[in-house]
Design a protein around this motif. Structure first.
Motif, mmCIF file in Angstrom:
data_model
loop_
_atom_site.group_PDB
_atom_site.id
_atom_site.type_symbol
_atom_site.label_atom_id
_atom_site.label_comp_id
_atom_site.label_asym_id
_atom_site.label_seq_id
_atom_site.Cartn_x
_atom_site.Cartn_y
_atom_site.Cartn_z
ATOM 1 N N GLY A 1 0.843 -0.990 0.091
ATOM 2 C CA GLY A 1 0.423 0.078 -0.251
ATOM 3 C C GLY A 1 0.972 1.059 0.227
ATOM 4 O O GLY A 1 0.441 2.165 -0.962
ATOM 5 N N ILE A 2 1.829 1.411 0.632
ATOM 6 C CA ILE A 2 2.990 2.541 0.952
ATOM 7 C C ILE A 2 3.530 2.686 -0.824
ATOM 8 O O ILE A 2 3.418 4.154 -1.229
ATOM 9 C CB ILE A 2 4.353 2.330 2.035
ATOM 10 C CG1 ILE A 2 3.235 2.301 3.128
ATOM 11 C CG2 ILE A 2 5.697 3.140 1.328
ATOM 12 C CD1 ILE A 2 4.214 1.960 4.422
ATOM 13 N N CYS A 3 4.430 1.501 -1.116
ATOM 14 C CA CYS A 3 4.746 2.058 -2.172
ATOM 15 C C CYS A 3 3.845 1.778 -3.664
ATOM 16 O O CYS A 3 3.764 3.076 -4.353
ATOM 17 C CB CYS A 3 5.371 0.596 -2.935
ATOM 18 S SG CYS A 3 6.751 -0.426 -1.887
ATOM 19 N N ILE A 4 2.556 1.597 -3.408
ATOM 20 C CA ILE A 4 1.252 2.534 -4.689
ATOM 21 C C ILE A 4 0.913 3.492 -3.748
ATOM 22 O O ILE A 4 1.162 4.375 -5.062
ATOM 23 C CB ILE A 4 0.327 1.387 -4.473
ATOM 24 C CG1 ILE A 4 0.261 0.186 -4.704
ATOM 25 C CG2 ILE A 4 -1.110 1.496 -4.800
ATOM 26 C CD1 ILE A 4 -1.083 -1.098 -4.534
ATOM 27 N N LEU A 5 0.471 3.780 -3.071
ATOM 28 C CA LEU A 5 0.664 5.113 -2.675
ATOM 29 C C LEU A 5 2.037 6.273 -2.676
ATOM 30 O O LEU A 5 1.684 7.327 -3.846
ATOM 31 C CB LEU A 5 0.291 5.587 -1.007
ATOM 32 C CG LEU A 5 -0.873 5.718 -0.539
ATOM 33 C CD1 LEU A 5 -0.876 5.545 1.132
ATOM 34 C CD2 LEU A 5 -1.998 6.023 -0.827
#
Length: 156
Positions: A74-78
Motif C-alpha cells: 500500500g505504501i509503495c502504491i501511494l
C-alpha cells in the motif's frame, strides 16, 4: 463480528478518522498546524491493522508476514501514484538499517532511485524487506509460543 468490535479495530478506525480530519483541515484551512496528529495517526494505522489482522483474520492471513507485505505494498502504491512525492511515508516507516544502508550505498542507489523517484526494483526491495521483517516477528512469536507450551507440559 468479533473483529468489528475489537479494540484494535476501533483504534485503527479512529486513526483513519484523525488522518482524514487532518487532511480536511489542511484543505479548508491552509496553514493550520496538524502535522503531529497526522504523523501519529500514520504510525498507528499500520500497527493497529497488523495487530487486528494477526488476531482475527482467517488462518492464511493471521501472520505478520502477510500484513507487513500488505502495508508496504500500500505504501509503495501511494508513492507510485504520486501521493508521497517526497518519499516521506516510505522513509518514515523505514527505521531499518538494511534499507538505509542500501539507499546510501553509491553502487546500489541508482537501482533503487531514478532521479529521486523509486524504481520498480526499489519497490520490490521495500516490500521484500517488509515481508522479511514480518517473517522474523512470526519466527519470534512461534518460538516464544512453542517455548511456553514446552515449559507448561514439562511442569505437568
Amino acid at each position: 463480528m468479533i473483529f468489528v468490535h475489537s479494540k484494535r479495530f476501533i483504534v485503527f478506525l479512529t486513526s483513519v478518522a484523525i488522518y482524514v480530519g487532518c487532511l480536511l483541515i489542511l484543505r479548508f484551512f491552509p496553514g493550520t498546524n496538524v502535522l503531529f496528529p497526522a504523523i501519529l495517526s500514520i504510525l498507528v494505522m499500520p500497527t493497529a491493522l497488523i495487530l487486528t489482522g494477526a488476531k482475527y483474520a482467517p488462518k492464511p492471513f493471521n501472520n505478520f508476514t502477510t500484513w507487513f507485505g500488505v502495508v508496504f505494498i500500500g505504501i509503495c502504491i501511494l508513492n507510485a501514484i504520486g501521493q508521497d512525492d517526497k518519499n516521506l511515508l516510505i522513509s518514515l516507516l523505514s527505521f531499518d538499517v538494511v534499507f538505509s544502508s542500501l539507499v546510501y550505498n553509491d553502487t546500489i542507489r541508482p537501482y533503487i532511485f531514478n532521479e529521486e523517484q523509486f524504481t520498480l526494483i526499489g519497490y520490490f526491495i521495500r516490500v521484500g524487506l517488509g515481508m522479511i521483517y514480518g517473517a522474523v516477528i512470526d519466527l519470534i512469536k512461534y518460538v516464544s509460543i512453542s517455548t511456553k507450551k514446552h515449559n507448561v507440559s514439562k511442569s505437568l
